[in-house]
Design an enzyme around this catalytic site. Structure first.
Site, PDB file in Angstrom:
ATOM      1  N   GLY A  65       0.806  -1.221   0.000  1.00 35.26           N
ATOM      2  CA  GLY A  65       0.000   0.000   0.000  1.00 35.26           C
ATOM      3  C   GLY A  65       0.836   1.266   0.000  1.00 35.26           C
ATOM      4  CG  HIS A 112       5.066   4.744  -5.072  1.00 37.24           C
ATOM      5  ND1 HIS A 112       5.595   3.998  -6.097  1.00 37.24           N
ATOM      6  CD2 HIS A 112       5.482   4.137  -3.926  1.00 37.24           C
ATOM      7  CE1 HIS A 112       6.318   3.014  -5.614  1.00 37.24           C
ATOM      8  NE2 HIS A 112       6.262   3.055  -4.292  1.00 37.24           N
ATOM      9  CG  HIS A 135       2.865   0.578  -5.513  1.00 43.20           C
ATOM     10  ND1 HIS A 135       3.100   1.635  -4.656  1.00 43.20           N
ATOM     11  CD2 HIS A 135       3.441  -0.495  -4.933  1.00 43.20           C
ATOM     12  CE1 HIS A 135       3.772   1.206  -3.599  1.00 43.20           C
ATOM     13  NE2 HIS A 135       3.997  -0.077  -3.745  1.00 43.20           N
ATOM     14  CD  GLN A 176      15.381  -5.464 -11.879  1.00 43.19           C
ATOM     15  OE1 GLN A 176      14.729  -6.471 -12.164  1.00 43.19           O
ATOM     16  NE2 GLN A 176      16.609  -5.529 -11.388  1.00 43.19           N
ATOM     17  CD  GLN A 190       9.671  -8.176  -2.790  1.00 43.11           C
ATOM     18  OE1 GLN A 190       9.667  -8.026  -1.583  1.00 43.11           O
ATOM     19  NE2 GLN A 190       8.994  -7.389  -3.596  1.00 43.11           N
ATOM     20  CG  MET A 247       8.685   6.997  -7.847  1.00 43.26           C
ATOM     21  SD  MET A 247       7.034   7.373  -8.396  1.00 43.26           S
ATOM     22  CE  MET A 247       7.362   8.863  -9.301  1.00 43.26           C
ATOM     23  CB  SER A 288       5.808   3.286   0.576  1.00 42.21           C
ATOM     24  OG  SER A 288       5.129   2.618  -0.458  1.00 42.21           O
TER      25      SER A 288
HETATM   26  P1  AMP Z   1       5.859  -2.516  -1.822  1.00 45.24           P
HETATM   27  O1  AMP Z   1       4.498  -1.947  -1.638  1.00 45.24           O
HETATM   28  O2  AMP Z   1       6.959  -1.560  -1.548  1.00 45.24           O
HETATM   29  O3  AMP Z   1       6.022  -3.844  -1.103  1.00 45.24           O
HETATM   30  O4  AMP Z   1       5.996  -2.849  -3.361  1.00 45.24           O
HETATM   31  C1  AMP Z   1       5.052  -3.630  -4.049  1.00 45.24           C
HETATM   32  C2  AMP Z   1       5.566  -3.928  -5.433  1.00 45.24           C
HETATM   33  O5  AMP Z   1       5.799  -2.708  -6.130  1.00 45.24           O
HETATM   34  C3  AMP Z   1       6.907  -4.699  -5.415  1.00 45.24           C
HETATM   35  O6  AMP Z   1       6.905  -5.663  -6.444  1.00 45.24           O
HETATM   36  C4  AMP Z   1       7.904  -3.597  -5.692  1.00 45.24           C
HETATM   37  O7  AMP Z   1       9.094  -4.052  -6.300  1.00 45.24           O
HETATM   38  C5  AMP Z   1       7.123  -2.708  -6.641  1.00 45.24           C
HETATM   39  N1  AMP Z   1       7.682  -1.352  -6.647  1.00 45.24           N
HETATM   40  C6  AMP Z   1       7.906  -0.549  -5.576  1.00 45.24           C
HETATM   41  N2  AMP Z   1       8.488   0.608  -5.961  1.00 45.24           N
HETATM   42  C7  AMP Z   1       8.643   0.529  -7.304  1.00 45.24           C
HETATM   43  C8  AMP Z   1       9.194   1.400  -8.298  1.00 45.24           C
HETATM   44  N3  AMP Z   1       9.709   2.583  -7.985  1.00 45.24           N
HETATM   45  N4  AMP Z   1       9.179   0.994  -9.574  1.00 45.24           N
HETATM   46  C9  AMP Z   1       8.661  -0.215  -9.919  1.00 45.24           C
HETATM   47  N5  AMP Z   1       8.129  -1.085  -9.034  1.00 45.24           N
HETATM   48  C10 AMP Z   1       8.130  -0.722  -7.748  1.00 45.24           C
END
Ligand code: AMP
Length: 282
Positions: A31, A34, A37, A148, A153, A184, A186
């Site tokens: 969540g 941005h 996501h 990426q 992960q 980007m 969170s």
């Molecule tokens: P998170 O909410 O941070 O756990 O991220 C959820 C998904 O969004 C994961 O697969 C992250 O790798 C992806 N994600 C987060 N930030 C970015 C970004 N700046 N660019 C591309 N994918 C992202």
């Protein structure tokens, strides 16, 4: 757009959609959405009949001294973005739904979780593997979309899906960046205005060594040294790691060869940020 909060309800809904022959795309997130996501959601929307987004801040993947409690949350904003992206289903389980009293099972992917983020965040990838396994069991997607930005992960979850024989394709979406190159995240919300400016040095360091490699540099030690120099120019940064590894198996490289992942984790003040690039070295 439907919001689903229980695993049973999710499984029933997916089973009904499957009976109608629908394909299911899935974007798991914590969540505070941005544009990063957003890019995953765009791909998911485009490539599947049904786009499912999950939002769950997973306590299992945070260490005892990490930011689980203060991790940013904004359900209203997330719902608005999801609507804008034409998401069909938001899966929004509670902590109790995911880990009810008496919950005992953890999934652990070995070896590739030992270095990089796994070294400084022990147990983190067990938490990630466990929650994603549970989410996959709830959503049964055809395709799962990952960023990426979280390179380790991606590799861990690719291995999880392969080792457990799930018939799921993983689609990796390039990192979405701010204008100055900052990936980007969170967690960027934690940065003070001064720290926010300093944070751009992470991507600058990656771009700089990319040019060095293009000019022929092949020593991992030199690359790491040059990146440290750029990042350390800012006084409030502390390097967690900077590493050049094989992009497929994350083995450390002394000399750059093949598909190389250059990854870093840096504390800007109290905020730990990660970033990476992948370079093909001939
Ligand atoms: P998170 O909410 O941070 O756990 O991220 C959820 C998904 O969004 C994961 O697969 C992250 O790798 C992806 N994600 C987060 N930030 C970015 C970004 N700046 N660019 C591309 N994918 C992202």
């Amino acid at each position: 757009m439907k919001t689903v909060t229980t695993i049973k309800q999710m499984q029933r809904l997916i089973a009904a959609l499957r009976r109608q022959g629908k394909t299911i795309g899935f974007v798991p997130t914590m969540g505070y959405l941005h544009a990063g996501h957003g890019a995953l959601l765009d791909r998911c929307r485009k490539e599947n009949d049904i786009a499912v987004l999950s939002i769950f801040v997973n306590p299992l993947q945070f260490g005892p001294n990490e930011d689980f409690r203060r991790y940013p949350r904004d359900k209203k904003h997330d719902e608005m973005l999801a609507k804008k992206k034409n998401v069909d289903i938001i899966f929004y389980p509670s902590e109790k739904e995911m880990y009810p009293t008496g919950y005992l099972t953890k999934i652990s992917v070995k070896k590739i979780t030992g270095g990089l983020c796994g070294r400084s965040r022990p147990g983190h990838f067990d938490g990630v593997a466990t929650v994603v396994a549970k989410l996959i069991n709830a959503v049964s997607p055809d395709v799962m979309y990952l960023g990426q930005k979280d390179a380790q992960q991606v590799i861990v979850l690719q291995k999880l899906v392969k080792d457990l024989n799930w018939p799921i394709r993983i689609s990796v979406v390039p990192t979405v960046r701010e204008k100055d190159g900052l990936a980007m995240s969170s967690r960027n919300k934690y940065l003070s205005p001064g720290e926010r400016i300093q944070a751009a040095s992470l991507y600058r360091s990656l771009q700089y060594v990319k040019t060095l490699i293009q000019k022929g540099e092949r020593s991992s030690k030199t690359i790491v040294g040059q990146m440290s120099k750029i990042v350390k120019r800012n006084t409030s940064t502390k390097i967690d790691y900077i590493a050049c590894v094989n992009a497929q198996n994350l083995e450390p490289l002394a000399r750059l060869q093949g598909k190389v992942l250059i990854a870093l984790a840096v504390f800007i003040g109290r905020t730990r940020l990660i970033d990476n690039i992948v370079i093909k070295v001939s």
